[in-house]
Design an enzyme around this catalytic site. Structure first.
Site, short mmCIF file in Angstrom:
data_model
loop_
_atom_site.label_atom_id
_atom_site.label_comp_id
_atom_site.label_asym_id
_atom_site.label_seq_id
_atom_site.Cartn_x
_atom_site.Cartn_y
_atom_site.Cartn_z
N SER A 175 0.64 -1.34 0.08
CA SER A 175 0.10 0.00 -0.11
C SER A 175 0.84 1.17 -0.01
CB SER A 175 -1.03 -0.01 1.16
OG SER A 175 -1.61 1.28 1.24
N LYS A 178 -4.30 -6.77 3.78
CA LYS A 178 -4.40 -5.72 2.72
C LYS A 178 -5.76 -5.58 2.50
CE LYS A 178 -3.22 -2.46 0.03
NZ LYS A 178 -3.80 -2.45 -1.33
N HIS A 184 -7.17 -3.50 5.15
CA HIS A 184 -6.67 -2.21 5.24
C HIS A 184 -7.56 -1.29 4.13
CE1 HIS A 184 -4.23 0.66 2.66
NE2 HIS A 184 -3.58 1.11 3.81
N ASN A 185 -7.68 -1.84 3.16
CA ASN A 185 -8.46 -1.05 2.08
C ASN A 185 -10.07 -0.83 2.53
OD1 ASN A 185 -6.14 -1.67 0.47
ND2 ASN A 185 -7.34 -1.72 -1.52
N GLU A 202 -9.82 1.77 4.57
CA GLU A 202 -9.62 3.03 3.82
C GLU A 202 -10.93 3.44 3.10
OE1 GLU A 202 -6.46 2.35 0.78
OE2 GLU A 202 -8.07 3.11 -0.69
#
Ligand code: 2AM
Length: 470
Positions: free
Chosen positions: A129, A184, A187-188, A191
């Site tokens: 990222s 990940k 994480h997104n 986000e």
């Protein structure tokens, strides 16, 4: 000829920038791209004068690499990854390491590892990222898969990764199999949630309070100097202050309001539903992007379906202050939901995720980097088994004391008919979590009424059914 120490396959912007980043750290890098011209352009352009060599076949790539080979794939997520693995495999030996650095779905990574198991080829699925800039100057890297393979790539990844303020590299081994891509994905998801929360605050202040984009840019800039300090708040300030050269208007005023998505936010919500994890803010953010994409329908509806006018008659300064506090608290709650999901996933998939390390490597390089991640890291240092961030005294104090601000901001937006769904959903999560008795008793009664699904009681053990119509 000295052999290359590392390879990058796929020279899109991420691939190019990671190759440059790794070469800049003193490693020799071989590159390959399906379309030769892209390799040639890269070598004649940004890779000029770097320790980067071009190759034009997988066989040629395999030949120039020292063994065990370390090959990072940065091709489009999905079937392209499978295609590249199939094509490169005949030229690899047991012990060689394939690393998928794209946004692959974690179950695809699990499947690929299983398929490659017999070949002796080691596989790492890693989240990367930080966007294009991060790839070049230091991303946050979330590798999962074979631990021995991780040890063999660790030096390169640590050199390439962003460094937090304390000098710690933003990379660590996440866990076995698809753990890296899982982290990940979440994480997104976080986000998505934070971007939507910021968008809602922007909408309330811009449309509801009629604050100019320039002024709002200054407000976000000030916020970024304090506890809200984070990449997404920082770039929001810059975006707000940017003028469109063609029209001299704030650039935001000429950008079409249809949010696109590549799927990682949706995957996070889908997986959270599968695991039974409450991720209200992420779910709301995905739904908000979906309704934003119905531009034509919204434009038509706006002409006939009426609601309150966005007109504010209260204390402007007080609302701006409340918006700041509400954004801070709801961002914490978005992280809380993401970490809660990872906790469940860790149990479900045996990933053995270390929440402290995840917070640690998100502190720099990645899109959701924020000062508050340092405090999240410390909360998991105090208690590595913390089931919910809100149970940590520091965070509990923050959300308890800022909830008034969230309520004020939401009720103001709702009164003016300005959608504030992600922040409302986030508060719904907070209020549900702190409520001992929810109305699910009624849900259970209804289920028993129409489907004889039975219910449990508060006062005695067992499973009960009522003959509702007698
Ligand atoms: P290309 O330049 O040949 O299109 C990002 O899109 C990267 O993924 C590009 O380097 C692109 O290669 C690569 N890519 C996409 N699909 C691919 C496939 N099926 N096989 C190999 N590379 C692919």
């Amino acid at each position: 000829m000295n052999k290359a120490q590392f390879a990058v396959v796929g020279l899109g912007v991420m691939g190019q920038n990671l190759a440059l980043n790794i070469a800049n750290k003193g490693y020799s890098v071989a590159v390959y791209n399906r379309t030769d011209q892209r390799t040639i352009d890269f070598l004649n352009g940004p890779a000029q004068d770097k320790a980067i060599i071009g190759t034009y076949s997988y066989e040629g790539l395999a030949k120039v690499l020292e063994t065990p080979r370390r090959i990072l794939l940065l091709v489009k997520a999905g079937p392209a990854v499978d295609a590249v693995i199939d094509e490169i495999k005949p030229y690899l030996n047991p012990g060689d390491i394939l690393i998928d650095g794209g946004n692959s779905y974690f179950e695809d990574t699990e499947r690929r590892i299983k398929v490659l198991d017999d070949s002796g080829i080691n596989y790492i699925g890693t989240g990367v990222s930080g966007g294009e800039e991060g790839a070049l100057h230091g991303p946050s890297i979330m590798p999962g898969g074979d631990r021995v393979a991780w040890e063999a790539i660790k030096d390169i990844f640590m050199a390439a990764a962003a460094k937090a303020e304390d000098g710690e590299p933003c990379v660590d081994y996440m866990g076995p199999r698809g753990a890296g891509h899982y982290v990940k994905m979440v994480h997104n998801g976080i986000e998505y949630a934070i971007m939507q929360l910021i968008a809602e605050v922007y909408d309330l202040l811009r449309r509801g309070l009629n604050i100019s984009a320039q002024e709002l840019g200054d407000i976000f800039r000030q916020w970024n100097d304090g506890e809200l300090s984070s990449y997404l708040v920082e770039i929001t300030a810059e975006i707000l202050k940017k003028t469109d050269p063609d029209t001299d208007q704030p650039i935001l005023d000429v950008i079409l309001d249809e949010a696109k998505q590549k799927g990682t936010g949706k995957w996070t919500s889908q997986n959270a539903f599968d695991l039974g994890a409450p991720t209200h803010a992420i779910n709301a953010a995905v739904a908000s992007r979906i309704i934003s994409s119905m531009k034509a329908a919204r434009v038509a509806a706006s002409e006939s379906i009426t609601g309150p006018k966005p007109a504010f008659s209260g204390d402007v300064r007080q609302l701006i202050e409340a918006a700041k506090e509400a954004l801070f608290a709801s961002m914490i709650l978005a992280y809380t939901q993401g970490f809660g999901l990872m906790r469940l996933a860790s149990q479900e998939f045996d990933y053995d995720l270390d929440m402290r390390n995840i917070a640690k490597i998100w502190r720099a390089g990645c899109i959701i980097r924020a000062d508050m991640l340092d405090d999240i890291m410390r909360a998991f240092e105090r208690d590595k088994d913390l089931t919910n961030l809100m149970l940590d005294a520091y965070f509990k104090d923050i959300v308890v004391h800022r909830q008034g601000a969230i309520r004020h901001v939401i009720t103001t937006a709702i009164g003016m008919g300005i959608p504030i769904y992600a922040m409302s959903a986030t508060l719904g999560y907070f209020d549900s979590y702190r409520t001992a008795r929810l109305p699910a008793n009624l849900t259970q009664a209804q289920r028993d009424y129409f489907g004889a699904h039975t219910y449990r009681r508060l006062d005695k053990e067992g499973s009960f059914h009522t003959d509702w119509q007698s």
